[in-house]
Design an enzyme around this catalytic site. Structure first.
Site, short mmCIF file in Angstrom:
data_model
loop_
_atom_site.label_atom_id
_atom_site.label_comp_id
_atom_site.label_asym_id
_atom_site.label_seq_id
_atom_site.Cartn_x
_atom_site.Cartn_y
_atom_site.Cartn_z
N HIS A 17 0.78 -1.40 -0.05
CA HIS A 17 -0.05 -0.19 0.05
C HIS A 17 0.74 1.17 -0.05
O HIS A 17 0.81 2.07 0.84
CB HIS A 17 -0.82 0.13 1.29
CG HIS A 17 -1.99 0.90 1.24
ND1 HIS A 17 -1.91 2.26 1.38
CD2 HIS A 17 -3.30 0.63 1.47
CE1 HIS A 17 -2.99 2.71 1.22
NE2 HIS A 17 -4.00 1.70 1.25
N GLU A 65 -0.81 1.32 -5.52
CA GLU A 65 -0.61 -0.02 -4.64
C GLU A 65 -0.28 -1.24 -5.30
O GLU A 65 -1.46 -1.57 -6.04
CB GLU A 65 -1.73 -0.17 -3.79
CG GLU A 65 -1.65 1.25 -2.87
CD GLU A 65 -3.08 1.33 -2.26
OE1 GLU A 65 -3.72 0.19 -1.75
OE2 GLU A 65 -3.71 2.17 -1.80
O1 TA6 Z 1 -6.10 1.19 -0.77
C1 TA6 Z 1 -7.28 2.02 -0.47
C2 TA6 Z 1 -7.83 1.73 0.76
O2 TA6 Z 1 -8.54 0.55 1.03
C3 TA6 Z 1 -9.07 3.03 1.04
O3 TA6 Z 1 -10.34 2.27 0.91
C4 TA6 Z 1 -8.82 3.38 2.47
O4 TA6 Z 1 -9.30 2.41 3.63
C5 TA6 Z 1 -7.26 3.33 2.55
O5 TA6 Z 1 -6.97 1.94 1.78
C6 TA6 Z 1 -6.47 3.32 3.87
O6 TA6 Z 1 -6.75 2.44 4.64
P1 TA6 Z 1 -6.56 2.62 6.24
O7 TA6 Z 1 -6.94 1.34 6.92
O8 TA6 Z 1 -4.87 2.42 6.11
O9 TA6 Z 1 -6.77 3.77 6.87
#
Ligand code: TA6
Length: 310
Positions: free
Chosen positions: A180, A283
């Site tokens: 991520h 990501e």
């Molecule tokens: O990768 C995008 C995502 O899935 C968004 O939907 C948002 O939730 C982001 O990840 C961040 O997630 P987190 O749990 O790190 O706040």
């Protein structure tokens, strides 16, 4: 920090240890190519900057919270063994009242397997994720969970992150994984993202509406899109920092693009109010229909390589 446990892994001045917060040790790399910071909590890259760059390549929130069971905001969080909400594919009897979003790898304290200064001056670090607390709770509820997870990092004129999952169990396992990655940009309104042209996406902000990316991607509003069946290298063009970041990947069929924009950022405790202007998540992943089926004994390695060109 338990010096006896980690000091044997130091490599002179090129790899040392410190703490970003009591109980949250980090590896500090400073070799002939770049500097980098890696948190043992979460097995998470926090910073990466080639010496020639004036700006960090990886974005880390100034308000990141270092607390158990809380993911660090920024860097390269590991989403594993599920992505997003709770894993609906492999569960017999979920015990989690509130399962951790994006799985438990990013909220586990990882162990160091090895550190090495390679002959070309790059630094190699191998970390392994033990099954503690959240993982043990998950394992208690899912008798066929017998996965192991290892990460190999190479800090060089590029940053390579490789995440290897092995199914040590006797049943197939449907795995979702994602790196991520948060990237630092001069101004989100001025960057373009190439490499997703003609890719099909699922828009998580529009109830899973699907579409096709017609041209290079500008980000002018909140975005949370999962691009599917694409293995393309992504180019993040940032004229404001006079650079382009090349994000290639291996064994990844999905690419997720996310920026929370102003309103959502203001609702996040670990996100400075205006920080959304200076970050974008790109990501490499295997999610939704791109999840990977691991047969017993099978291993899968998701990797990304990040390189900056001026
Ligand atoms: O990768 C995008 C995502 O899935 C968004 O939907 C948002 O939730 C982001 O990840 C961040 O997630 P987190 O749990 O790190 O706040």
């Amino acid at each position: 920090m338990n010096n006896k446990l980690i000091q044997p892994y130091s490599l002179g001045d090129s790899l040392t240890f410190s703490e970003v917060s009591p109980g949250f040790p980090v590896i500090k790399v400073n070799n002939s190519f770049a500097t980098a910071t890696i948190s043992l909590y979460g097995g998470q890259v926090l910073e990466y900057k080639p010496h020639a760059q004036s700006e960090q390549v990886i974005w880390l929130s100034d308000k990141a919270i270092f607390k158990n069971n809380k993911a660090i905001r920024g860097g390269i969080p590991i989403c594993w063994p599920w992505f997003g909400d709770y894993d609906k594919n492999n569960n017999d009897l979920p015990t989690h009242s509130h399962p951790p979003a994006h799985g438990f790898a990013r909220i586990t304290h990882w162990n160091i397997h090895s550190t090495k200064l390679l002959s070309d001056g790059s630094t190699e670090i191998i970390l392994q994720m033990p099954c503690h607390s959240n993982c043990q709770e998950y394992q208690a509820a899912n008798a066929h969970y017998h996965l192991s997870l290892e990460m190999t990092l190479v800090v060089s004129n590029h940053l390579k992150v490789s995440l290897t999952t092995t199914n040590n169990g006797s049943r197939n396992w449907l795995l979702a994984d994602a790196l991520h990655s948060y990237f630092r940009v001069s101004n989100i309104n001025k960057v373009t993202i190439q490499g997703l042209e003609q890719a099909h996406y699922v828009d998580k902000l529009k109830k899973g509406l699907t579409g096709t990316q017609e041209s290079e991607l500008w980000v002018k509003e909140e975005i949370d899109k999962v691009f599917l069946n694409t293995s393309n290298e992504i180019i993040l063009n940032d004229p404001g920092f006079d650079r382009a970041i090349f994000i290639s990947k291996e064994n990844s069929s999905s690419t997720v693009i996310w920026n929370p924009w102003q309103k959502k950022s203001s609702q996040m405790l670990d996100m400075p109010a205006a920080a959304w202007l200076n970050m974008i998540c790109i990501e490499p992943a295997n999610v939704l229909e791109n999840q990977r089926l691991l047969t017993p004994g099978e291993s899968h390695t998701l990797s990304t390589s990040i390189k900056v060109k001026n």
